[in-house]
Design a protein around this motif. Sequence first.
Motif, PDB file in Angstrom:
ATOM      1  N   ALA A  96       0.763 -74.902  -3.762  1.00 33.74           N
ATOM      2  CA  ALA A  96       1.789 -74.045  -4.360  1.00 33.74           C
ATOM      3  C   ALA A  96       1.506 -73.772  -5.837  1.00 33.74           C
ATOM      4  N   PHE A  97       0.694 -74.617  -6.443  1.00 30.58           N
ATOM      5  CA  PHE A  97       0.368 -74.457  -7.861  1.00 30.58           C
ATOM      6  C   PHE A  97      -0.756 -73.439  -8.092  1.00 30.58           C
ATOM      7  N   ALA A  98      -1.390 -72.980  -7.038  1.00 30.39           N
ATOM      8  CA  ALA A  98      -2.600 -72.167  -7.172  1.00 30.39           C
ATOM      9  C   ALA A  98      -2.360 -70.856  -7.910  1.00 30.39           C
ATOM     10  N   ILE A  99      -1.262 -70.183  -7.647  1.00 33.07           N
ATOM     11  CA  ILE A  99      -1.049 -68.856  -8.235  1.00 33.07           C
ATOM     12  C   ILE A  99      -0.851 -68.953  -9.738  1.00 33.07           C
ATOM     13  N   VAL A 100       0.027 -69.852 -10.158  1.00 35.03           N
ATOM     14  CA  VAL A 100       0.278 -69.998 -11.596  1.00 35.03           C
ATOM     15  C   VAL A 100      -0.993 -70.493 -12.289  1.00 35.03           C
ATOM     16  N   THR A 101      -1.698 -71.407 -11.662  1.00 35.54           N
ATOM     17  CA  THR A 101      -2.947 -71.917 -12.243  1.00 35.54           C
ATOM     18  C   THR A 101      -3.963 -70.800 -12.402  1.00 35.54           C
ATOM     19  N   PHE A 102      -4.114 -69.969 -11.386  1.00 35.97           N
ATOM     20  CA  PHE A 102      -5.046 -68.846 -11.469  1.00 35.97           C
ATOM     21  C   PHE A 102      -4.662 -67.892 -12.598  1.00 35.97           C
ATOM     22  N   GLU A 103      -3.379 -67.551 -12.690  1.00 36.04           N
ATOM     23  CA  GLU A 103      -2.932 -66.596 -13.711  1.00 36.04           C
ATOM     24  C   GLU A 103      -3.142 -67.127 -15.124  1.00 36.04           C
ATOM     25  N   LEU A 104      -2.806 -68.384 -15.351  1.00 35.82           N
ATOM     26  CA  LEU A 104      -2.997 -68.931 -16.703  1.00 35.82           C
ATOM     27  C   LEU A 104      -4.474 -69.139 -17.024  1.00 35.82           C
ATOM     28  N   THR A 105      -5.286 -69.426 -16.025  1.00 34.00           N
ATOM     29  CA  THR A 105      -6.729 -69.526 -16.245  1.00 34.00           C
ATOM     30  C   THR A 105      -7.277 -68.193 -16.723  1.00 34.00           C
ATOM     31  N   ILE A 106      -6.889 -67.107 -16.052  1.00 32.40           N
ATOM     32  CA  ILE A 106      -7.353 -65.773 -16.449  1.00 32.40           C
ATOM     33  C   ILE A 106      -6.811 -65.392 -17.819  1.00 32.40           C
ATOM     34  N   LEU A 107      -5.543 -65.675 -18.070  1.00 33.85           N
ATOM     35  CA  LEU A 107      -4.933 -65.324 -19.359  1.00 33.85           C
ATOM     36  C   LEU A 107      -5.649 -66.016 -20.519  1.00 33.85           C
ATOM     37  N   PHE A 108      -5.842 -67.334 -20.408  1.00 36.42           N
ATOM     38  CA  PHE A 108      -6.483 -68.073 -21.499  1.00 36.42           C
ATOM     39  C   PHE A 108      -7.970 -67.755 -21.594  1.00 36.42           C
ATOM     40  N   ALA A 109      -8.615 -67.463 -20.466  1.00 38.52           N
ATOM     41  CA  ALA A 109     -10.034 -67.087 -20.495  1.00 38.52           C
ATOM     42  C   ALA A 109     -10.226 -65.739 -21.168  1.00 38.52           C
ATOM     43  N   ALA A 110      -9.196 -64.917 -21.224  1.00 41.60           N
ATOM     44  CA  ALA A 110      -9.280 -63.635 -21.932  1.00 41.60           C
ATOM     45  C   ALA A 110      -8.850 -63.766 -23.391  1.00 41.60           C
ATOM     46  N   LEU A 111      -7.816 -64.553 -23.660  1.00 39.68           N
ATOM     47  CA  LEU A 111      -7.295 -64.653 -25.028  1.00 39.68           C
ATOM     48  C   LEU A 111      -8.183 -65.481 -25.948  1.00 39.68           C
ATOM     49  N   PHE A 112      -8.767 -66.563 -25.454  1.00 37.65           N
ATOM     50  CA  PHE A 112      -9.637 -67.383 -26.307  1.00 37.65           C
ATOM     51  C   PHE A 112     -10.791 -66.568 -26.897  1.00 37.65           C
ATOM     52  N   PRO A 113     -11.560 -65.820 -26.091  1.00 31.19           N
ATOM     53  CA  PRO A 113     -12.642 -65.031 -26.690  1.00 31.19           C
ATOM     54  C   PRO A 113     -12.129 -63.913 -27.601  1.00 31.19           C
ATOM     55  N   ALA A 114     -11.000 -63.323 -27.266  1.00 29.22           N
ATOM     56  CA  ALA A 114     -10.478 -62.229 -28.101  1.00 29.22           C
ATOM     57  C   ALA A 114     -10.118 -62.737 -29.495  1.00 29.22           C
ATOM     58  N   PHE A 115      -9.351 -63.809 -29.556  1.00 28.71           N
ATOM     59  CA  PHE A 115      -8.980 -64.357 -30.863  1.00 28.71           C
ATOM     60  C   PHE A 115     -10.173 -65.038 -31.538  1.00 28.71           C
ATOM     61  N   GLY A 116     -11.064 -65.635 -30.758  1.00 24.48           N
ATOM     62  CA  GLY A 116     -12.269 -66.239 -31.325  1.00 24.48           C
ATOM     63  C   GLY A 116     -13.170 -65.203 -31.963  1.00 24.48           C
ATOM     64  N   MET A 117     -13.310 -64.044 -31.311  1.00 25.04           N
ATOM     65  CA  MET A 117     -14.126 -62.965 -31.872  1.00 25.04           C
ATOM     66  C   MET A 117     -13.548 -62.513 -33.215  1.00 25.04           C
TER      67      MET A 117
END
Length: 177
Positions: A96-117
């Motif tokens: 049941a945790f898979a959907i939220v885990t997937f969404e936050l994984t994608i969100l943080f995988a996009a935001l970290f490089p954006a702010f890091g850049m």
Amino acid sequence: MAEDNPYGLLAEFDNPEALICAARRAREQGYREMDTFTPFPVDELNEVLALRDRRVLWLGLIGGIFGAFVALAMQAYVNFDYPINVGGRDQYAWPAFAIVTFELTILFAALFPAFGMLAFNGLPRLYHPVFNDARFARASKDRFFLCIMAKDPQFDCTKTAHFMEGLNARSIALVPE
């Protein structure tokens, strides 16, 4: 005063080929701390300037792992703090945790490089020393600039200026800090 604390020397060129040739010659001469300013992307400059920084790529992986950890920890804590028995399922029903885990994984995988850049590029930066040169405004229109920075170990104001004169630049200017 500008000569006491220079940012570097700025050479102006008419076309990208001249800029690439000048950057290549400067690299062969031993200069490593250089930057170029162009009105459009010039792909060959990546090789000449040896731009091989891969930190932003790693931030995507780190952000994804961090996002998955945050999602799993958040859901585990909520189920521990506020347990509800729905249909006889386990308290920690990991599927049941898979959907939220997937969404936050994608969100943080996009935001970290954006702010890091942005952080690695020093942005937002409202002032740059090359803005002091009156001719630099043409860098966004039709001119190409090569700046050899004063922090380069090879940099000597007179020797570097003499070297840049041999690059057939339209103009050469000392850029104050």
